[in-house]
Design an enzyme around this catalytic site. Structure first.
Site, PDB file in Angstrom:
ATOM      1  NE  ARG A 139      -4.076   1.841   0.929  1.00 51.48           N
ATOM      2  CZ  ARG A 139      -5.102   2.111   0.137  1.00 51.48           C
ATOM      3  NH1 ARG A 139      -5.107   1.722  -1.129  1.00 51.48           N
ATOM      4  NH2 ARG A 139      -6.146   2.756   0.613  1.00 51.48           N
ATOM      5  CB  THR A 409      -9.242  -0.821  -7.557  1.00 46.50           C
ATOM      6  OG1 THR A 409      -9.305   0.393  -6.834  1.00 46.50           O
ATOM      7  CG2 THR A 409      -8.296  -1.767  -6.901  1.00 46.50           C
ATOM      8  CB  THR A 427      -6.080   0.722  -6.456  1.00 50.09           C
ATOM      9  OG1 THR A 427      -7.008   1.704  -6.912  1.00 50.09           O
ATOM     10  CG2 THR A 427      -5.520   1.153  -5.124  1.00 50.09           C
ATOM     11  CG  ASN A 429      -8.541   6.108  -4.516  1.00 48.92           C
ATOM     12  OD1 ASN A 429      -9.377   5.210  -4.422  1.00 48.92           O
ATOM     13  ND2 ASN A 429      -8.619   7.217  -3.818  1.00 48.92           N
ATOM     14  CD  GLU A 448      -4.784   4.255  -3.352  1.00 43.92           C
ATOM     15  OE1 GLU A 448      -5.992   4.055  -3.296  1.00 43.92           O
ATOM     16  OE2 GLU A 448      -4.094   4.001  -4.356  1.00 43.92           O
ATOM     17  CG  ASP A 451      -8.574   4.973  -0.231  1.00 39.47           C
ATOM     18  OD1 ASP A 451      -9.685   5.399  -0.598  1.00 39.47           O
ATOM     19  OD2 ASP A 451      -7.985   4.039  -0.808  1.00 39.47           O
ATOM     20  CB  SER A 480      -6.891  -0.464   1.390  1.00 39.28           C
ATOM     21  OG  SER A 480      -7.373  -1.077   0.216  1.00 39.28           O
ATOM     22  N   GLY A 502     -13.725  -1.430  -6.641  1.00 32.11           N
ATOM     23  CA  GLY A 502     -14.979  -0.757  -6.329  1.00 32.11           C
ATOM     24  C   GLY A 502     -14.990  -0.065  -4.982  1.00 32.11           C
ATOM     25  N   GLY A 503     -13.825   0.385  -4.494  1.00 28.95           N
ATOM     26  CA  GLY A 503     -13.805   1.079  -3.209  1.00 28.95           C
ATOM     27  C   GLY A 503     -14.402   0.189  -2.131  1.00 28.95           C
TER      28      GLY A 503
HETATM   29  O1  DON Z   1      -7.956   0.973  -1.368  1.00 22.31           O
HETATM   30  C1  DON Z   1      -9.133   1.199  -1.548  1.00 22.31           C
HETATM   31  O2  DON Z   1     -10.019   0.729  -0.866  1.00 22.31           O
HETATM   32  C2  DON Z   1      -9.534   2.112  -2.678  1.00 22.31           C
HETATM   33  N1  DON Z   1      -8.444   2.992  -2.998  1.00 22.31           N
HETATM   34  C3  DON Z   1      -9.937   1.297  -3.830  1.00 22.31           C
HETATM   35  C4  DON Z   1     -10.364   2.156  -4.949  1.00 22.31           C
HETATM   36  C5  DON Z   1     -11.151   1.451  -5.929  1.00 22.31           C
HETATM   37  O3  DON Z   1     -11.513   0.310  -5.818  1.00 22.31           O
HETATM   38  C6  DON Z   1     -11.495   2.276  -7.070  1.00 22.31           C
HETATM   39  N2  DON Z   1     -12.706   1.895  -7.553  1.00 22.31           N
HETATM   40  N3  DON Z   1     -13.731   2.057  -7.063  1.00 22.31           N
END
Ligand code: DON
Length: 598
Positions: A139, A409, A427, A429, A448, A451, A480, A502-503
Site C-alpha cells: 500500500r 482499481t 490501484t 484509487n 490514494e 482513502d 483500504s 470498487g472502493g
Molecule cells: O484501497 C481502496 O479501498 C480504494 N483505494 C480502492 C479504490 C477502488 O476500488 C477504485 N474503484 N472504485
C-alpha cells in the site's frame, strides 16, 4: 467537493458494456479480440452436480448459465486481456503463480493504465501448494511532509486536493511490492517476468474499444497533467485500433528489470520523477522513497461453514470486514432465498455492522492498535447478529450522504499447474489516479491520500465516513478496502481465488461471490453475474445495482425501514474456481476483462 472530485467517478461504464455482436477478426496485439466476457449461454456447459441453477430478476442485464473459461492446468483472470496473456506467457515458460502475478502486475501498468500501475500500490495474498501462505502489503504511505489537515481550506472545508493533482498521491508501493513478492516466492528473474510488459511498452499494442472509451471519458483529466502527448496525441484521445507505444515507461521498466526496486526508489529515474512532481506542487521526496517498505503480514485466517479463508489484514480493511460479515452470516442455519427481501436484509445488516467497525476501528497497524482478534471473533459476531431484527432495518445514524460511484482499481487471480494461487488487488484509487502523469518516467500517480479520513467524520470520495484512527499522519498507510482472498474447501484444498475493485464495494462484491458459491451453490459464472447488494453503514441505506431486485422486493425493503438506493455496478471481480479436472476462470461481466487458461 468540486467537479474534479467527481470527474473521475463517472467512469464506471468504461469497459462495462458488451454487445452480443459476433467476435471480430482478431487484430494482432488487440486487447479486445472479441467480447471476452460475453460468455455463451448456449447450453454447452454442464455444471458440476453440486451446483444449483441461479435465477435472476427478469430485468437483470446479466444472464445465468454462462460458460466459464476452462483450463485444465492453470488460469489467469484479470481486467486486461493483455494482462492475462502476460501471466499465461510466464506460466508457459515455466514460471509459478507468483512469477505470473508479478508479470501481470507490470503488464497491466502498460496495457491497463487506468488502474494497473507502478505509481500506486496494492495487496497480494499467496497460497502455495506446499501449504505456505503469505500476505504482502504494498500500500502507498503518506509522504513524510503530510499533515492531518493538509486537504482543508482556510475555512476548514475539505478540498479536492486529496483526489486530483500533485498533492493527492501517497508514496507508491507497487514496484517495491512486486519485486519483493518475486524475490521471496518467485522462481524467475525480474528481467524474465517483465518481458511481456516491456514488449507492450516498447512495441506498443493495439488500443481496444474499452481503453479507447476510457481515454475519451478521461481526456480532460489526462490533459490537465501532462498525459496528452502519450494518450491524446494531436489533442484527440487514442482511438480503438491505433497502436499505443510508451517509450518513457519502457525505459523505466527496463531499468527496473535490470536493477530492481532501486531503479524506481533511488537514482536518476527517482530524482527525475520526484522533482517533476515537486515542480508541479507535490510533496513526495527522495527521503519518502528511501523510507518506503512493503510489509509481509500474516493473512487473516477464518472459517465459514467449514471452508477456510485467507485474506488481507490491515492496512486493508478488506479481510477483517469480510471475516466479520461472514461470521455474522454463519450463525444463520441457511441464508434467505437469493434475491429476496430477506437476503438483502440479512446480508445488508451484516455488512452494515461490519462497516461500522471498519470505519471507526481499522487503520494502519503501525499507527493504531487494531482489534483484529475481537473483530474476527465468532462470539463477537454472534452478539452483533443478535442485534439484527427479523425483518426490520436498524438505522446506522442520521447522517445521509449519497454513495458515489467509482471503479478504478483492478484485481487479478492466478493459479498455476502446481496448485499455487495468488490473489492480487492493485490501484491508483481513481481512474488514472490523481491525473498526474510523470512524463519523464511514463506513469500516472495515485490519488490514494483520499482513502484517509482527510476530515474525520466527513465522507470521502466513496461516501465512507471514517474516524480518527484513519486520520492522516506522515508515513502512515491509508485504510483500504482491497480484499484479495483465497478460499480452501473443507479438505483444505484450493477452491476459490477472488477479489474485486470498487472502493468499499470491494468488500461486498468479493464476499458475495464467495457466498454465491458456498451458500447458494451457484456456478462461478453465475456467482459473478448475480446482482449484488451493498451496505457500508453510512450512508444508511441498501445499495443495489439497477434492476438487481424486483420492484416488489424493493417495496418490502422500504416497508422494513430501509432506504433503497439504485445505481451502477458494485465491483469488478476476477475469480478462479477449482473444478473437476482443472480450473474455471471468470472475469466480471461488468468489465472488459478476460480469463485465459490452458
Ligand atoms: O484501497 C481502496 O479501498 C480504494 N483505494 C480502492 C479504490 C477502488 O476500488 C477504485 N474503484 N472504485
Amino acid at each position: 467537493m468540486n467537479s474534479s472530485r467527481t470527474l473521475a467517478l463517472g467512469m464506471l461504464l468504461v469497459g462495462a458494456c458488451h454487445s452480443g455482436s459476433p467476435v471480430p477478426t482478431p487484430v494482432h496485439g488487440a486487447t479486445d479480440v472479441g467480447t471476452p466476457t460475453a460468455l455463451a449461454t448456449d447450453g454447452s456447459y454442464v455444471p458440476a452436480a453440486d451446483r444449483v441453477g441461479a435465477v435472476f430478476p427478469a430485468a437483470w442485464r446479466h444472464k445465468a448459465g454462462r460458460v466459464p473459461v476452462f483450463g485444465a492446468h492453470a488460469m489467469v483472470a484479470s481486467d486486461a486481456p493483455l494482462g492475462s496473456a502476460a501471466g499465461v506467457e510466464i506460466l508457459k515458460r515455466g514460471g509459478n503463480a507468483v512469477d505470473a502475478a508479478v508479470a501481470v502486475g507490470f503488464a497491466i501498468a502498460v496495457a491497463y493504465p487506468e488502474a494497473g500501475n507502478i505509481g500506486g500500490g496494492g495487496y497480494m495474498v499467496i497460497h502455495l501448494a506446499d501449504g505456505r501462505v503469505a500476505a504482502l502489503d504494498y500500500r502507498e504511505m503518506a509522504p513524510l511532509a503530510a499533515t492531518r489537515d493538509m486537504y482543508l481550506d482556510a475555512n476548514g472545508n475539505l478540498t479536492d486536493r486529496s483526489v486530483v493533482g500533485p498533492t493527492a498521491s501517497g508514496v507508491p508501493g507497487a514496484v517495491a511490492g512486486l519485486t519483493a513478492a518475486l524475490a521471496k516466492y518467485g522462481t524467475m528473474s525480474l528481467a524474465e517476468v517483465m518481458i511481456p510488459a516491456i514488449r507492450y511498452a516498447e512495441d506498443g499494442f493495439i488500443v481496444d474499444s474499452a481503453l479507447a472509451n476510457s481515454f475519451r471519458s478521461n481526456a480532460k483529466l489526462i490533459a490537465e497533467f501532462r498525459g496528452s502527448a502519450v494518450f491524446l496525441p494531436n489533442g484527440a484521445p487514442l482511438a480503438a485500433g491505433t497502436r499505443l507505444k510508451q517509450p518513457a515507461l519502457a525505459r523505466t521498466l527496463r531499468a527496473i528489470a535490470a536493477r530492481g526496486r532501486s531503479a524506481f526508489y533511488e537514482g536518476a529515474i527517482a530524482e527525475a520523477w520526484t522533482s517533476e512532481l515537486r515542480g508541479a506542487g507535490g510533496i513526495i521526496t527522495m527521503a519518502d522513497l528511501a523510507a518506503y517498505q512493503p510489509v509481509w503480514r500474516e493473512p487473516v485466517r477464518s472459517t465459514y461453514r467449514g471452508y477456510s479463508l485467507l485474506t488481507m489484514p490491515p492496512s486493508s480493511s478488506g479481510g477483517v470486514t469480510i471475516t466479520e460479515t461472514l461470521n455474522i452470516l454463519e450463525g444463520y442455519a441457511s441464508l434467505p432465498a437469493y434475491g429476496s427481501a430477506g437476503w438483502a436484509h440479512v446480508l445488508g445488516s451484516a455488512y452494515q455492522r461490519a462497516f461500522v467497525d471498519r470505519n471507526e476501528k481499522l487503520a494502519d497497524p503501525a499507527f493504531v492498535k487494531v482489534p483484529i482478534a475481537q473483530l474476527t471473533d465468532k462470539a463477537y459476531a454472534a452478539r452483533l447478529r443478535a442485534t439484527i431484527g427479523s425483518m426490520r432495518a436498524t438505522p446506522t445514524s442520521t447522517l445521509n450522504t449519497a454513495i458515489r460511484d467509482g471503479m478504478e482499481t483492478t484485481h487479478y487471480s492466478v493459479v498455476d499447474d502446481k496448485g499455487n494461487a495468488v490473489a492480487t488487488t492493485t490501484t491508483l484509487n481513481n481512474l488514472y489516479g490523481s491525473g498526474v502523469y510523470v512524463a519523464s518516467a511514463g506513469f500516472f500517480l495515485n490519488d490514494e491520500m483520499d482513502d484517509f479520513a482527510a476530515q474525520p467524520g466527513k465522507p470521502n470520495m466513496f461516501g465512507l465516513v471514517q474516524g480518527e484512527a484513519n486520520a492522516i499522519q506522515p508515513g502512515k498507510r491509508m485504510l483500504s478496502a482491497m480484499s484479495p482472498t483465497i478460499v480452501l474447501d473443507r479438505e483444505g484444498a484450493l477452491l476459490l481465488v477472488v477479489g474485486s475493485r470498487g472502493g468499499p464495494r470491494i468488500i461486498t462484491s468479493t464476499s458475495e461471490v464467495i457466498l454465491n458459491v458456498l451458500d447458494y451453490r451457484m456456478t462461478l459464472a453465475d456467482a459473478m453475474s448475480a446482482p449484488r447488494v451493498h451496505h457500508q453503514a453510512l450512508p444508511d441505506s441498501l445499495y443495489f445495482e439497477r434492476d438487481a431486485i424486483t420492484p416488489a422486493v424493493a417495496d418490502s425493503l422500504r416497508a422494513m425501514g430501509y432506504g433503497v438506493a439504485m445505481g451502477r455496478g458494485i465491483g469488478l471481480v476476477n475469480a478462479i474456481m477449482r473444478v473437476r479436472g482443472g480450473f474455471e476462470g471468470v472475469s466480471d461481466p461488468r468489465s472488459a476483462g478476460k480469463p485465459i487458461g490452458y
